[in-house]
Design a protein around this motif. Sequence first.
Motif, mmCIF file in Angstrom:
data_model
loop_
_atom_site.group_PDB
_atom_site.id
_atom_site.type_symbol
_atom_site.label_atom_id
_atom_site.label_comp_id
_atom_site.label_asym_id
_atom_site.label_seq_id
_atom_site.Cartn_x
_atom_site.Cartn_y
_atom_site.Cartn_z
ATOM 1 N N ILE A 100 -0.034 11.096 -15.217
ATOM 2 C CA ILE A 100 -1.200 11.307 -14.559
ATOM 3 C C ILE A 100 -1.375 10.479 -13.243
ATOM 4 O O ILE A 100 -0.975 9.175 -13.282
ATOM 5 N N ASP A 101 -1.411 11.112 -12.384
ATOM 6 C CA ASP A 101 -1.440 10.405 -10.770
ATOM 7 C C ASP A 101 -2.601 10.611 -10.338
ATOM 8 O O ASP A 101 -3.397 11.497 -10.350
ATOM 9 N N THR A 102 -3.146 9.640 -9.661
ATOM 10 C CA THR A 102 -4.560 9.302 -9.158
ATOM 11 C C THR A 102 -4.441 8.840 -7.693
ATOM 12 O O THR A 102 -3.610 7.913 -7.226
ATOM 13 N N VAL A 103 -5.211 9.258 -6.781
ATOM 14 C CA VAL A 103 -5.602 8.648 -5.286
ATOM 15 C C VAL A 103 -6.888 7.803 -5.393
ATOM 16 O O VAL A 103 -7.729 8.568 -5.530
ATOM 17 N N LEU A 104 -6.894 6.752 -5.589
ATOM 18 C CA LEU A 104 -8.280 5.862 -5.589
ATOM 19 C C LEU A 104 -8.377 5.026 -4.114
ATOM 20 O O LEU A 104 -7.635 4.824 -3.366
ATOM 21 N N GLN A 105 -9.714 5.052 -3.914
ATOM 22 C CA GLN A 105 -10.113 4.309 -2.687
ATOM 23 C C GLN A 105 -10.094 2.731 -2.996
ATOM 24 O O GLN A 105 -9.575 1.987 -1.975
ATOM 25 N N LEU A 169 -10.913 13.654 22.990
ATOM 26 C CA LEU A 169 -11.740 12.295 22.627
ATOM 27 C C LEU A 169 -12.181 12.086 21.370
ATOM 28 O O LEU A 169 -12.800 12.904 20.629
ATOM 29 N N GLN A 170 -11.881 10.901 20.767
ATOM 30 C CA GLN A 170 -12.235 10.618 19.343
ATOM 31 C C GLN A 170 -12.882 9.418 19.035
ATOM 32 O O GLN A 170 -12.935 8.683 20.160
ATOM 33 N N LYS A 171 -13.476 9.349 18.150
ATOM 34 C CA LYS A 171 -14.129 8.134 17.728
ATOM 35 C C LYS A 171 -13.781 7.484 16.386
ATOM 36 O O LYS A 171 -13.635 8.229 15.402
ATOM 37 N N ARG A 172 -13.846 6.253 16.294
ATOM 38 C CA ARG A 172 -13.453 5.526 14.984
ATOM 39 C C ARG A 172 -14.019 4.169 15.052
ATOM 40 O O ARG A 172 -14.202 3.634 16.195
ATOM 41 N N LYS A 173 -13.999 3.753 13.926
ATOM 42 C CA LYS A 173 -14.484 2.222 13.790
ATOM 43 C C LYS A 173 -13.559 1.294 14.453
ATOM 44 O O LYS A 173 -12.292 1.626 14.478
ATOM 45 N N ARG A 174 -13.954 0.108 15.085
ATOM 46 C CA ARG A 174 -13.033 -0.652 15.964
ATOM 47 C C ARG A 174 -11.953 -1.162 14.982
ATOM 48 O O ARG A 174 -10.869 -1.012 15.165
ATOM 49 N N TYR A 175 -12.089 -1.805 13.780
ATOM 50 C CA TYR A 175 -11.367 -2.215 13.049
ATOM 51 C C TYR A 175 -11.452 -1.947 11.587
ATOM 52 O O TYR A 175 -12.542 -1.959 11.119
ATOM 53 N N GLU A 176 -10.541 -1.460 10.626
ATOM 54 C CA GLU A 176 -10.539 -0.938 9.422
ATOM 55 C C GLU A 176 -9.596 -1.713 8.603
ATOM 56 O O GLU A 176 -8.453 -1.835 9.053
ATOM 57 N N LEU A 177 -9.562 -1.827 7.275
ATOM 58 C CA LEU A 177 -8.591 -2.463 6.390
ATOM 59 C C LEU A 177 -8.361 -1.662 5.303
ATOM 60 O O LEU A 177 -9.274 -1.235 4.506
ATOM 61 N N ASN A 178 -7.018 -1.143 5.030
ATOM 62 C CA ASN A 178 -6.485 -0.534 3.843
ATOM 63 C C ASN A 178 -5.286 -1.493 3.175
ATOM 64 O O ASN A 178 -4.238 -0.986 3.708
ATOM 65 N N LEU A 179 -5.511 -2.267 2.480
ATOM 66 C CA LEU A 179 -4.671 -3.008 1.810
ATOM 67 C C LEU A 179 -4.686 -3.177 0.362
ATOM 68 O O LEU A 179 -5.762 -3.201 -0.201
ATOM 69 N N ILE A 180 -3.268 -3.319 -0.089
ATOM 70 C CA ILE A 180 -3.074 -3.300 -1.550
ATOM 71 C C ILE A 180 -2.374 -5.059 -1.737
ATOM 72 O O ILE A 180 -1.439 -5.013 -1.059
ATOM 73 N N LEU A 181 -2.877 -5.699 -2.490
ATOM 74 C CA LEU A 181 -2.155 -6.955 -2.824
ATOM 75 C C LEU A 181 -1.609 -7.041 -3.903
ATOM 76 O O LEU A 181 -2.168 -6.634 -4.877
ATOM 77 N N SER A 182 -0.374 -7.516 -4.169
ATOM 78 C CA SER A 182 0.494 -7.750 -5.520
ATOM 79 C C SER A 182 -0.187 -9.002 -6.037
ATOM 80 O O SER A 182 -0.708 -9.856 -5.605
ATOM 81 N N GLU A 183 -0.082 -8.769 -7.343
ATOM 82 C CA GLU A 183 -0.478 -9.822 -8.136
ATOM 83 C C GLU A 183 0.345 -11.433 -7.878
ATOM 84 O O GLU A 183 -0.226 -12.578 -8.278
ATOM 85 N N GLN A 184 1.595 -11.278 -7.240
ATOM 86 C CA GLN A 184 2.031 -12.547 -6.813
ATOM 87 C C GLN A 184 2.082 -13.064 -5.615
ATOM 88 O O GLN A 184 2.649 -13.821 -4.991
ATOM 89 N N GLU A 185 0.782 -12.475 -4.723
ATOM 90 C CA GLU A 185 0.654 -12.615 -3.358
ATOM 91 C C GLU A 185 0.268 -14.126 -3.350
ATOM 92 O O GLU A 185 -0.540 -14.586 -4.018
ATOM 93 N N ASP A 186 0.661 -14.759 -2.149
ATOM 94 C CA ASP A 186 0.263 -16.228 -1.648
ATOM 95 C C ASP A 186 -1.122 -16.013 -1.237
ATOM 96 O O ASP A 186 -1.179 -15.079 -0.436
ATOM 97 N N ALA A 187 -2.149 -16.996 -1.954
ATOM 98 C CA ALA A 187 -3.531 -16.859 -1.058
ATOM 99 C C ALA A 187 -3.372 -16.879 0.372
ATOM 100 O O ALA A 187 -3.955 -16.165 1.117
ATOM 101 N N GLU A 188 -2.478 -17.760 0.960
ATOM 102 C CA GLU A 188 -2.781 -18.025 2.532
ATOM 103 C C GLU A 188 -2.161 -16.774 3.174
ATOM 104 O O GLU A 188 -2.720 -16.453 4.068
ATOM 105 N N ASP A 189 -0.998 -16.234 2.431
ATOM 106 C CA ASP A 189 -0.502 -14.966 3.108
ATOM 107 C C ASP A 189 -1.353 -14.033 3.065
ATOM 108 O O ASP A 189 -1.500 -13.010 3.916
ATOM 109 N N ALA A 190 -2.206 -13.658 1.860
ATOM 110 C CA ALA A 190 -3.092 -12.671 1.582
ATOM 111 C C ALA A 190 -4.178 -12.858 2.778
ATOM 112 O O ALA A 190 -4.618 -11.624 3.432
#
Length: 401
Positions: A100-105, A169-190
């Motif tokens: 089963i494959d899903t695309v999650l927000q 001409l397009q409109k969009r939010k100034r800054y957006e974030l779409n990020l996946i963090l791994s469980e081994q990620e250093d907090a400062e790097d994240a």
Amino acid sequence: AQYELDIGSLVSYINRIGEGWMAFPFASTNRLPHDIYDVEEECYKKYTAMKTDNAKGETSYIYHDGDLPENCNEVGSYKGCAWLDMYFTVSDELNGNPNIDTVLQGRKVYDTRVKEWIFSTNPAMCLRDFLLNDVFGVGWSGGLDEESFVEAADYCDEEIEYVDADGDLQKRKRYELNLILSEQEDAEDAVSKFLSACCGYLVRYRGVIGMRIEKATPVSYHFTENQIIKDSFSISQIGLDETPNRYVLSIISPEQNWRATRCIVEDTAMQEATGFIQEESFDLDGVTSYQQALRIGRLYRDLNTVCNKLVSFSTASQAMHLQPGDVIQVSYYKAIEKMPFRIISIKEEGNGTFMIEGREYNAHIYSDEIGAAIHAEKYTLRSLNDFNARIRLINEQEVNS
């Protein structure tokens, strides 16, 4: 069409052309997708749900948003998770345990502006959630400057206009974030990944953490020689050999089927002046918009090119109300007149005085329009060497008097 070859290709096509619409979820089958139909439902927001019919039956599912399954104790379910309850009819085309494959927000975060747990691509609200979460985040318990996070979030959410590759001409939010963090990620790097997506930075002031964003900021205070402690004033310039003139930013682009894409921003005038190319490369993890990456790259370029002077001086109680990120003006014996600097550091020296370090500030570099003209004000008629010589002379005259 090529997207009729298999369901995976069709999913990629829907994800690539959709305006916030996603294919979710689907069960794999060998059949062509002629029998696929759209079902509109509400979860975090509207999405396209895809369901495939089998030869002798059908696949169905129930989407659960955070509620616990009946067998939660047996299977070890986590609270607050999204999960699927799926039903399959065994047939010649579907037997055994299917993949089963899903695309999650993604995870919901608490948005203090609306006081609700919602899915968000706002970098400030996502960073706030990561800082406070004691399971997978930093677990910070020392307090946050909530108003600063709200201000940063509102700035990120402001809609800006831009012209796309087709000239529309397009409109969009100034800054957006779409990020996946791994469980081994250093907090400062994240944390750095959250901040780099919006040109943000954290400040600690009176025991709490606040968030600031590189943006146009009003002047908070004007320092003159009357508030600056003698012999403490100095000014310097970042050397050209320390300044990159080409920035290579890597993002994951939905338009390129979620592949890594490079965004290059150059300072051709500096390249011609120095005769060499000094490149700096970094990943903009969490940025999925090429246009957003261009604006971030341009801001880094202009900040290093236009705002290349550093100032430091000591002062007394006039600095008590100031924070890193504030903009001040500095005048010093007519050597400079109302020159603006953004404070990058304030250190209490222990004797009732404060050491302020700042970087030259220019409001023009924060325009959202790519290619906007930058006007550099002139706050002194002297070169930096002449300026420092004059400062030394002024200090010597003050000592002799």
